[in-house]
Design an enzyme around this catalytic site. Structure first.
Site, short mmCIF file in Angstrom:
data_model
loop_
_atom_site.label_atom_id
_atom_site.label_comp_id
_atom_site.label_asym_id
_atom_site.label_seq_id
_atom_site.Cartn_x
_atom_site.Cartn_y
_atom_site.Cartn_z
N ASP A 1 0.78 -1.10 0.03
CA ASP A 1 -0.16 -0.06 0.08
C ASP A 1 0.83 1.36 -0.01
O ASP A 1 0.87 2.18 0.74
CB ASP A 1 -0.92 0.10 1.25
CG ASP A 1 -1.68 -1.24 1.61
OD1 ASP A 1 -2.10 -2.06 0.53
OD2 ASP A 1 -1.64 -1.65 2.51
N ARG B 1 4.78 -8.22 -0.64
CA ARG B 1 4.23 -7.13 -1.54
C ARG B 1 5.18 -5.98 -1.37
O ARG B 1 5.31 -5.25 -0.42
CB ARG B 1 2.71 -6.73 -0.93
CG ARG B 1 1.64 -7.80 -1.37
CD ARG B 1 0.17 -7.41 -0.92
NE ARG B 1 0.07 -7.12 0.60
CZ ARG B 1 -1.10 -6.67 1.12
NH1 ARG B 1 -2.13 -6.26 0.27
NH2 ARG B 1 -1.09 -6.57 2.35
N GLU C 1 -11.35 -0.46 -3.52
CA GLU C 1 -10.53 0.14 -2.41
C GLU C 1 -9.20 0.91 -3.03
O GLU C 1 -9.11 0.93 -4.16
CB GLU C 1 -9.97 -0.81 -1.63
CG GLU C 1 -8.98 -2.03 -1.92
CD GLU C 1 -8.50 -2.92 -1.15
OE1 GLU C 1 -9.41 -3.39 -0.02
OE2 GLU C 1 -7.59 -3.87 -1.16
N HIS D 1 -2.96 -1.02 -5.31
CA HIS D 1 -2.87 0.09 -4.11
C HIS D 1 -1.90 1.03 -4.55
O HIS D 1 -0.79 0.89 -3.78
CB HIS D 1 -2.75 -0.50 -2.93
CG HIS D 1 -3.40 0.15 -1.93
ND1 HIS D 1 -4.39 -0.13 -1.11
CD2 HIS D 1 -3.06 1.44 -1.39
CE1 HIS D 1 -4.53 0.82 -0.10
NE2 HIS D 1 -3.94 1.94 -0.46
N ASN E 1 -17.86 -6.11 -0.08
CA ASN E 1 -16.88 -5.67 0.74
C ASN E 1 -16.61 -4.08 1.04
O ASN E 1 -16.75 -3.52 2.15
CB ASN E 1 -15.64 -6.52 0.67
CG ASN E 1 -15.97 -7.86 0.87
OD1 ASN E 1 -15.93 -8.53 -0.33
ND2 ASN E 1 -15.60 -8.46 1.86
#
Length: 324
Positions: A17, A295, A197, A261, A160
């Site tokens: 992120d 990640r 998101e 992200h 979600n």
């Protein structure tokens, strides 16, 4: 090409992120989710590649109990009206798994010139119309107004999270309408989870673009794109047009899985737009993908299509110069 515009991935390992902001002091400021999900770090460098070895400063740590005690996710650092702000999401430690994912959104403020110094003050929770799962907030300024874009669960909509936009009366308070601008609907948005998101805003070519991420956080994770005219009513859901296909996703040939992200910045010489994102370099994951730490933060220059939309191409291979 200027050496400062060559990026070799990964830029920072085990940082998901990622958020990179280039300030007017010549520094790139970086924050991201840490694998332990227990703190917020900030580091800076005069180059994007230099973020790898920059020493992080801990801005804030989670509490032992209560609503700010677990899963500290996706911090972003912003500079608004002469002060620094960090937006992040936090959950609460409970005996049930549901509590660990019962996120709300919070804000920190720092008045120091250098945000690696000084004191970060808690400004509290950003209150929305529901007390429900909410995360991944970002802000941007346009025509004198401060806007907030975030992901949240509407209790009346299956899935979600959807993306919402609102104006702000200050950097920690929403005001007026809260409008949904996208909900997971296409096949590529609903794999594993129905998720929109991680919004990030890019203003170019007379339009305001918002990238976002969709589906589960494994190799199915990918990026979509919203676009609105810069003179449109940004609080009118009809102003936002969503791409029917993902604009950035897994590429087997380059060995990049689940990119997403993202955030946006510019190259050191200011000539190129740069996409900052995370991805893994393997497909198979043991256990919950959220607890796989690999990640890594990556960077690559991107271009523009003839119609004025961004062209992210494919995530580049690790260890090679990104865009020679």
């Amino acid at each position: 090409m200027d050496v400062n515009r060559r990026y070799i991935n990964p830029v920072v390992e085990q940082r998901a992120d990622p958020w990179v902001y280039k300030h007017n002091d010549g520094y790139y400021y970086f924050t991201a989710s840490v694998p332990e999900y227990d703190r917020i770090e900030v580091r800076r460098s005069t180059t994007i590649q230099g973020l790898k070895d920059a020493v992080p400063a801990v801005a804030w740590r989670k509490y032992e109990a209560g609503p700010l005690s677990a899963n500290i996710w996706a911090p972003e650092i912003h500079y608004i009206d002469g002060k620094w702000y960090i937006y992040f999401a936090a959950a609460r430690t409970t005996e049930t798994q549901d509590g660990l994912f019962d996120h709300r959104m919070y804000v920190l403020e720092n008045e120091s010139e250098n945000p690696l110094e000084g004191t970060w003050v808690e400004k509290g929770q950003v209150r929305t119309r529901w007390e429900s799962f909410a995360l991944d907030a970002t802000t941007f300024q346009h025509n004198g107004d401060l806007y907030y874009v975030w992901a949240q669960k509407d209790p009346d909509i299956p899935g979600n999270s959807n993306l919402y936009i609102s104006k702000m009366s200050n950097p920690w308070t929403l005001t007026g309408e809260q409008v949904m601008i996208t909900t997971p609907e296409y096949d590529w948005e609903i794999i594993g989870f129905k998720v929109n998101e991680g919004p990030a805003v890019l203003k170019r070519n007379g339009r305001i673009f918002i990238t976002f991420s969709a589906s589960a956080t494994d190799f199915n994770y990918c990026m979509g794109l919203l676009a609105a005219a810069e003179n449109a009513d940004l609080l009118d859901a009809n102003s936002w047009i969503k791409s029917a296909q993902p604009v950035f996703g897994t590429n087997e040939e380059t060995g990049q899985y689940g990119p997403g992200h993202n955030s946006f910045t510019v190259s050191e010489d200011g000539q190129d737009d740069v996409l900052i994102y995370h991805a893994r370099n393997y497909k198979e994951i043991v256990g919950d993908p959220l607890y796989d730490p690999n990640r890594h933060t990556r960077a690559q220059v991107f271009g523009w299509n003839e119609d004025g939309t961004p062209n992210f191409d494919v995530p580049v291979k690790d260890g090679v110069v990104a865009w020679e």
